[in-house]
Design a protein around this motif. Sequence first.
Motif, PDB file in Angstrom:
ATOM      1  N   VAL A   1       0.823  -1.209   0.000  1.00  0.00           N
ATOM      2  CA  VAL A   1       0.000   0.000   0.000  1.00  0.00           C
ATOM      3  C   VAL A   1       0.857   1.259   0.000  1.00  0.00           C
ATOM      4  CG1 VAL A   1      -1.689   1.326   1.332  1.00  0.00           C
ATOM      5  CG2 VAL A   1      -1.960  -1.150   1.082  1.00  0.00           C
ATOM      6  N   THR A   2       1.936   1.271   0.770  1.00  0.00           N
ATOM      7  CA  THR A   2       2.772   2.485   0.867  1.00  0.00           C
ATOM      8  C   THR A   2       4.038   2.403   0.022  1.00  0.00           C
ATOM      9  OG1 THR A   2       3.918   1.588   2.815  1.00  0.00           O
ATOM     10  CG2 THR A   2       1.945   2.950   3.207  1.00  0.00           C
ATOM     11  N   ASP A   3       4.254   1.245  -0.657  1.00  0.00           N
ATOM     12  CA  ASP A   3       5.447   1.039  -1.493  1.00  0.00           C
ATOM     13  C   ASP A   3       6.731   1.368  -0.716  1.00  0.00           C
ATOM     14  OD1 ASP A   3       6.953   0.320  -3.689  1.00  0.00           O
ATOM     15  OD2 ASP A   3       6.854   2.324  -4.601  1.00  0.00           O
ATOM     16  N   THR A   4       6.842   0.766   0.469  1.00  0.00           N
ATOM     17  CA  THR A   4       8.051   0.914   1.291  1.00  0.00           C
ATOM     18  C   THR A   4       8.527  -0.473   1.704  1.00  0.00           C
ATOM     19  OG1 THR A   4       6.681   1.178   3.273  1.00  0.00           O
ATOM     20  CG2 THR A   4       7.428   3.216   2.170  1.00  0.00           C
ATOM     21  N   TYR A   5       9.778  -0.544   2.183  1.00  0.00           N
ATOM     22  CA  TYR A   5      10.385  -1.826   2.527  1.00  0.00           C
ATOM     23  C   TYR A   5      10.615  -1.940   4.038  1.00  0.00           C
ATOM     24  CZ  TYR A   5      11.229  -2.789  -2.405  1.00  0.00           C
ATOM     25  OH  TYR A   5      11.070  -3.037  -3.754  1.00  0.00           O
ATOM     26  N   LEU A   6      10.319  -3.107   4.562  1.00  0.00           N
ATOM     27  CA  LEU A   6      10.489  -3.366   5.998  1.00  0.00           C
ATOM     28  C   LEU A   6      11.964  -3.254   6.374  1.00  0.00           C
ATOM     29  CD1 LEU A   6       8.926  -4.301   8.577  1.00  0.00           C
ATOM     30  CD2 LEU A   6       9.630  -6.627   8.002  1.00  0.00           C
ATOM     31  N   LEU A   7      12.198  -2.640   7.540  1.00  0.00           N
ATOM     32  CA  LEU A   7      13.570  -2.397   7.976  1.00  0.00           C
ATOM     33  C   LEU A   7      13.638  -2.437   9.503  1.00  0.00           C
ATOM     34  CD1 LEU A   7      16.033   0.327   6.793  1.00  0.00           C
ATOM     35  CD2 LEU A   7      15.169   0.485   9.123  1.00  0.00           C
ATOM     36  N   SER A   8      14.766  -2.885  10.016  1.00  0.00           N
ATOM     37  CA  SER A   8      15.054  -2.758  11.440  1.00  0.00           C
ATOM     38  C   SER A   8      16.440  -2.157  11.597  1.00  0.00           C
ATOM     39  CB  SER A   8      14.989  -4.123  12.135  1.00  0.00           C
ATOM     40  OG  SER A   8      15.182  -3.973  13.528  1.00  0.00           O
TER      41      SER A   8
ATOM     42  N   ASN B   1      15.178  -3.571  22.795  1.00  0.00           N
ATOM     43  CA  ASN B   1      14.777  -4.156  21.507  1.00  0.00           C
ATOM     44  C   ASN B   1      14.833  -3.108  20.403  1.00  0.00           C
ATOM     45  OD1 ASN B   1      14.288  -6.319  23.154  1.00  0.00           O
ATOM     46  ND2 ASN B   1      12.228  -6.714  22.400  1.00  0.00           N
ATOM     47  N   GLN B   2      14.996  -3.573  19.172  1.00  0.00           N
ATOM     48  CA  GLN B   2      15.142  -2.667  18.037  1.00  0.00           C
ATOM     49  C   GLN B   2      13.797  -2.264  17.435  1.00  0.00           C
ATOM     50  OE1 GLN B   2      19.515  -4.104  16.344  1.00  0.00           O
ATOM     51  NE2 GLN B   2      17.749  -4.119  15.005  1.00  0.00           N
ATOM     52  N   GLU B   3      13.777  -1.054  16.930  1.00  0.00           N
ATOM     53  CA  GLU B   3      12.591  -0.535  16.247  1.00  0.00           C
ATOM     54  C   GLU B   3      12.454  -1.175  14.866  1.00  0.00           C
ATOM     55  OE1 GLU B   3      11.530   3.975  15.915  1.00  0.00           O
ATOM     56  OE2 GLU B   3      12.568   3.391  14.064  1.00  0.00           O
ATOM     57  N   PHE B   4      11.207  -1.425  14.466  1.00  0.00           N
ATOM     58  CA  PHE B   4      10.887  -1.831  13.085  1.00  0.00           C
ATOM     59  C   PHE B   4      10.174  -0.669  12.405  1.00  0.00           C
ATOM     60  CE2 PHE B   4      12.303  -5.957  13.873  1.00  0.00           C
ATOM     61  CZ  PHE B   4      12.101  -6.798  12.785  1.00  0.00           C
ATOM     62  N   THR B   5      10.595  -0.374  11.189  1.00  0.00           N
ATOM     63  CA  THR B   5       9.967   0.692  10.421  1.00  0.00           C
ATOM     64  C   THR B   5      10.062   0.316   8.940  1.00  0.00           C
ATOM     65  OG1 THR B   5       9.974   3.096   9.986  1.00  0.00           O
ATOM     66  CG2 THR B   5      12.116   2.037  10.304  1.00  0.00           C
ATOM     67  N   THR B   6       9.747   1.250   8.050  1.00  0.00           N
ATOM     68  CA  THR B   6       9.898   1.013   6.603  1.00  0.00           C
ATOM     69  C   THR B   6      10.600   2.215   5.971  1.00  0.00           C
ATOM     70  OG1 THR B   6       7.767   1.977   5.994  1.00  0.00           O
ATOM     71  CG2 THR B   6       7.794  -0.386   6.523  1.00  0.00           C
ATOM     72  N   VAL B   7      11.216   1.967   4.818  1.00  0.00           N
ATOM     73  CA  VAL B   7      11.893   3.049   4.081  1.00  0.00           C
ATOM     74  C   VAL B   7      11.480   2.967   2.607  1.00  0.00           C
ATOM     75  CG1 VAL B   7      13.886   3.212   5.620  1.00  0.00           C
ATOM     76  CG2 VAL B   7      13.936   1.584   3.721  1.00  0.00           C
ATOM     77  N   PRO B   8      11.536   4.072   1.884  1.00  0.00           N
ATOM     78  CA  PRO B   8      11.148   4.065   0.456  1.00  0.00           C
ATOM     79  C   PRO B   8      12.143   3.270  -0.383  1.00  0.00           C
ATOM     80  CG  PRO B   8      12.001   6.220   1.122  1.00  0.00           C
ATOM     81  CD  PRO B   8      11.846   5.423   2.372  1.00  0.00           C
ATOM     82  N   PRO B   9      11.759   2.920  -1.621  1.00  0.00           N
ATOM     83  CA  PRO B   9      12.604   2.059  -2.470  1.00  0.00           C
ATOM     84  C   PRO B   9      14.005   2.603  -2.711  1.00  0.00           C
ATOM     85  CG  PRO B   9      10.399   2.238  -3.397  1.00  0.00           C
ATOM     86  CD  PRO B   9      10.454   3.205  -2.260  1.00  0.00           C
TER      87      PRO B   9
END
Length: 777
Positions: free
Chosen positions: A410-417, A428-436
């Motif tokens: 939906v947001t065209d982003t990639y899962l990242l930690s 514990n580490q944060e999970f977020t997303t970043v653009p392509p």
Amino acid sequence: MSVRQKGGQASKKTAPAPAPHEASRDKFDGLEHLKLRVKSEWDYKVALFVITAIAFVTRFWGISHPNEVVFDEVHFGKFASYYLQRTYFFDVHPPFGKLLFALMGWFVGYDGHFHFDNIGDSYITNNVPYVAFRAMPALLGALTIPTVFLIMWESGYTLPAAIVASGLVLFDNAHIGQTRLILLDATLVFAMSVSVLCYVRFYKLRHEPFGRKWWKWLLLTGVALSCVISTKYVGVFTFFTIGSAVALDLWGLLDINRKEGALSLPEFGKHFAARVLGLIVVPFFFYLFWFQVHFAILYRSGPGDDFMSPEFQETLSDNIMTANSVGIDYYDAIAMRHKETKIYLHSHPDKYPLRYEDGRVSSQGQQVTGYPFNDTNNHWQVIPAQPFPESDLFGHRVKSGDLIKLRHLVTDTYLLSHDVASPYYPTNQEFTTVPPEEADGGRFNDTLFELRIEGAKGKSDFKSMSGHFKLIHHPTKVAMWTHTTPLPDWAYKQAEINGNKNVQQSSNIWYVDEIPSIPADSERMQKEPRKIKHVPFLKKYFELQRAIFFHNNALTSSHPYASQPIQWPFLLRGVSFWTQNDTRQQIYFLGNPVGWWIASSLLAVFAGIVGADQLSQRRGVDSLDERTRSRFYNSTGFFFLCWASHYLPFYLMGRQLFLHHYLPAHLASALVTGALLEFVFNLDPVALEENVDAKLSGKEAEKGKKGGGPGTKRVVPAKERMGGGSMLALWGAAGVVMTVVIGGWWFFLPLTYGRPGLSAEEVVRRKWLGYDLHFAK
């Protein structure tokens, strides 16, 4: 009771040695005593018959009331139905007690159609043979009473002491209430009492080792112990009780100065090996046997499937998970769910706040959360770490151990930690997303995740439903994890997703719930007939054990009727089992306060006497003769150890606890009460060491020597010890105790049997310690 100064002139006098003909006559008298013992103990037999009859009346009277599901019958009645329908279920207790209920249902032809879903559901309307189910614990509860009496009798206590000990259990409202319903505690307490009885019988034969009776009672002790721990894991406390006594016995056998004669090391080794066989090996194999029966019966898929691994579930017929599993290819869109909490991996355009409530700073990246409902924001596309050629993009199956990237569609982003603390867990580490552009550029490594499929052998295919996996962040080696505490309003109360450094933790497991990118008419959606898989028994057993212990330790949530161990001996609160507003009837699980307070008081008296005796001995004063002290420490002390072993460990537990957990310890406290009552009235004790030599043949005498004992011995009955002395004071004390105990039992009967209904005034009169009874207004 005389008080002697050690080493003083009041020491024991040495009796003259008997003449040879007198010694022979003594041995003959010993044999005569053995023959007359049955006749001389007719009063014990009459008392045993009477208390057994009363036990059956108190446990079975009005057992059909109420004709509705009561308290934890929702669980154990349900489990019996699952057994009868061969449907797999999960429970934190071993199977033996539940199998007994299923056996009773099978006896009466019940098919398991009713699942005991709610307290108050009608048994009559649903045509359930609930009286037969309740009859099983009632039978075991009734048999517990004569077992307690036999423990006292076999231990050589007087009739009043045996009556008091058994009477405290016979007229106890908690024991009655727990044995009239479809609950496990009747089985647990009965097996525990039988274990103690069998060990007492075995211990009495310790001077005749390796004989038929010696082996019989040793093995019966082991079988009884296996039944205890096969009912509930708190049965390990009974193992500790018997094990402690056995360890002390073996320590005595090892003594080179023991009065029966020293044992050689090979002879001691035989004793040690026999006890290991009878009390460890045999119980363990019986314990395993009940799990084998459990697995053999439950061969169909059921509500317990989710607690087990995909490999285990493949052994069950009709399993939905394995039947609906589909292989996952690269570039498929998937929806992932956490195995324990069932939330979906989710993301939305909102950002993490700059600062959290504790002042820590976030990355202000796109939120990655857990969402309980199916939604397009739960869809993630599986991307290979190294792209395939344009001409061969599709049809590549994802494998265990692959490095993958997850693209949020939906947001065209990639899962990242990354090395930024999560909202709730600074470690514990944060999970977020970043653009392509970032995912393919400087943040490429941070978007790589290793797919580890549970139980995979080599490069196993990644499948929906059946492919339970851990998602491990490749650079930092943390596992994607979630928990049940919701995030604040800025995340819409959704679940936190973070990177757990404890990769081995079982709560890191996820699975793919669906593959929305595959059309319904795709060939990949067509299922082939599935064969039921075979998994070795021990592998299934160990998996179930891990699941049981994990979920047992997880029972930490609060309950309105939970209580603490410090409250139990004083009976500070009970548990509401059932109420009916129209008739003002209620079942409130509560012991007999009078009986519990007497037993708890005498436990303190026992500890006080031990302390005083030890202190007096340190000052050179002998307040007890050797036989009395031996009896007091070895027999009453064993009962006290039984109480402590079944009570004190609960202080170390962090799980939910209830009053019924004290029932085995209460039974042990009743034994201490009966024994201490006899001690207080200063009766000449039965020393288990005080035995009469029997006339032996040459061969039997030689056998006795090999076993480490001088010959066949017997316990002196209480009647012989009294020698015609008056037991009037003891009978009087026993009568007073039993009178007040029966009075307390009678007063609280309406709360135990659930009828008659009580007026508000009658309820208030029974709120002795502020018990939270219903209908007090």
